[in-house]
Design a protein around this motif. Structure first.
Motif, PDB file in Angstrom:
ATOM      1  N   ILE A   1     -25.888  67.827  -0.252  1.00 37.73           N
ATOM      2  CA  ILE A   1     -26.905  67.242   0.634  1.00 37.73           C
ATOM      3  C   ILE A   1     -26.654  65.743   0.832  1.00 37.73           C
ATOM      4  N   CYS A   2     -26.331  65.057  -0.257  1.00 36.37           N
ATOM      5  CA  CYS A   2     -26.210  63.590  -0.232  1.00 36.37           C
ATOM      6  C   CYS A   2     -24.794  63.091   0.039  1.00 36.37           C
ATOM      7  N   ALA A   3     -23.844  64.003   0.256  1.00 37.82           N
ATOM      8  CA  ALA A   3     -22.423  63.627   0.347  1.00 37.82           C
ATOM      9  C   ALA A   3     -22.111  62.741   1.558  1.00 37.82           C
ATOM     10  N   SER A   4     -21.069  61.936   1.398  1.00 37.33           N
ATOM     11  CA  SER A   4     -20.570  61.081   2.480  1.00 37.33           C
ATOM     12  C   SER A   4     -19.298  61.694   3.066  1.00 37.33           C
TER      13      SER A   4
ATOM     14  N   GLY B   1     -15.570  62.468   4.060  1.00 34.97           N
ATOM     15  CA  GLY B   1     -14.342  62.281   3.302  1.00 34.97           C
ATOM     16  C   GLY B   1     -14.359  62.948   1.947  1.00 34.97           C
ATOM     17  N   SER B   2     -15.558  63.335   1.471  1.00 35.76           N
ATOM     18  CA  SER B   2     -15.603  64.009   0.161  1.00 35.76           C
ATOM     19  C   SER B   2     -15.592  65.516   0.373  1.00 35.76           C
ATOM     20  N   LYS B   3     -15.180  66.257  -0.651  1.00 36.54           N
ATOM     21  CA  LYS B   3     -15.094  67.708  -0.443  1.00 36.54           C
ATOM     22  C   LYS B   3     -16.484  68.369  -0.469  1.00 36.54           C
ATOM     23  N   GLN B   4     -17.485  67.637  -0.962  1.00 40.03           N
ATOM     24  CA  GLN B   4     -18.859  68.172  -0.945  1.00 40.03           C
ATOM     25  C   GLN B   4     -19.482  68.088   0.452  1.00 40.03           C
ATOM     26  N   TYR B   5     -18.924  67.200   1.276  1.00 45.18           N
ATOM     27  CA  TYR B   5     -19.502  66.910   2.592  1.00 45.18           C
ATOM     28  C   TYR B   5     -19.327  68.108   3.518  1.00 45.18           C
ATOM     29  N   GLY B   6     -20.423  68.509   4.183  1.00 43.06           N
ATOM     30  CA  GLY B   6     -20.341  69.669   5.074  1.00 43.06           C
ATOM     31  C   GLY B   6     -21.565  69.773   5.960  1.00 43.06           C
ATOM     32  N   ARG B   7     -21.795  70.980   6.467  1.00 41.80           N
ATOM     33  CA  ARG B   7     -22.916  71.216   7.398  1.00 41.80           C
ATOM     34  C   ARG B   7     -24.252  70.804   6.786  1.00 41.80           C
ATOM     35  N   LEU B   8     -24.444  71.147   5.511  1.00 43.08           N
ATOM     36  CA  LEU B   8     -25.719  70.822   4.853  1.00 43.08           C
ATOM     37  C   LEU B   8     -25.929  69.306   4.797  1.00 43.08           C
TER      38      LEU B   8
END
Length: 269
Positions: free
Chosen positions: A149-152, A154-161
């Motif tokens: 949810i909080c990802a920026s 360029g990070s692998k957590q970053y996505g649609r959510l």
């Protein structure tokens, strides 16, 4: 039953994703973060055995709780129904109309919940559709979901959510909660997230459905370049017009980039 554990006389159900918060230190920390006030209307999703409920009820003006598990309803009623400001709804939060709870247009709802991990993402999207009646949301989620949810970019957590939640809300991860704070302990670490829907979207598009479709298409095929994943909306020569390279991948694009794409698509019909 291999899949359940008796907690305070209740069979914790795997299908409801039940892990009850049982550590007073973390209960207090959550209540401090929420800081409920006597003039506020709070809604708790999945009160479970009432660990957080018992603190909310004493501080909130109004408390509505939404619980799916019928076996927990009598327990919650026995413990809390003598409070005049308490109301219980036996319902599935994913189908619940939160707008019906708002009794005063001047008083938005504050939503709180230890959410079952299997429904957290669809439930957040369901609530975002009703954000005009919501002041803020404090959720206990799987830590990995909070990081997404909080990802920026360029990070692998970053996505649609990340993109869609950040379009509608200010999102911040407050603190982690270890498995041992629950009974039964989950296999993963949890975290508390605070979501504050914007009263006025800082960067609005005309049609948020188009934005959602563009973001979904971009991240559905993360390995592909946006020239390939967004070809339904943009021709190769359009990327220059929106100031992007078609060879970028979705996780490199900021929320602003997606907004530019969406506005361009809206204008070019």
């Amino acid at each position: 039953m291999a899949h359940s554990k008796v907690v305070q006389g209740h069979q914790a159900r795997k299908r409801f994703g039940q892990n009850f918060l049982s550590d007073d230190f973390y209960v207090s920390k959550i209540i401090e973060s929420i800081a409920p006030q006597t003039d506020q209307h709070i809604v708790e999703i999945g009160p479970g055995l009432g660990a957080i409920t018992q603190h909310l009820i004493q501080r909130a003006g109004m408390l509505d709780v939404i619980e799916l598990d019928r076996d927990l309803i009598p327990r919650l009623e026995n413990t809390f129904s003598h409070y005049a400001n308490f109301k219980i709804h036996q319902s599935d939060a994913l189908k619940f109309d939160f707008t019906q709870l708002q009794t005063d247009p001047e008083q938005p709802l504050r939503i709180v919940g230890n959410l079952p991990y299997n429904i957290s993402t669809p439930l957040i999207f369901h609530l975002l559709k009703q954000r005009h009646v919501i002041q803020d949301m404090y959720f206990m989620l799987q830590k990995e979901v909070v990081e997404r949810i909080c990802a920026s970019p360029g990070s692998k957590q970053y996505g649609r959510l990340s993109v869609m939640t950040q379009y509608y809300c200010q999102a911040s991860m407050l603190f982690s909660v270890p498995p041992g704070a629950f009974s039964p302990p989950p296999k993963v670490e949890s975290a508390i997230v605070c979501l504050q829907p914007y009263t006025n979207l800082p960067k609005a598009v005309s049609d948020a459905d188009i934005l959602a479709k563009i973001v979904t298409a971009a991240f559905n095929q993360r390995r592909k370049t946006i020239r390939n994943s967004l070809k339904q909306w943009l021709q190769p020569e359009d990327f220059e017009k929106v100031g992007l390279s078609g060879t970028e991948r979705a996780e490199r694009l900021s929320l602003d980039d997606f907004i530019h794409i969406c506005r361009y698509v809206e204008q070019s019909g």
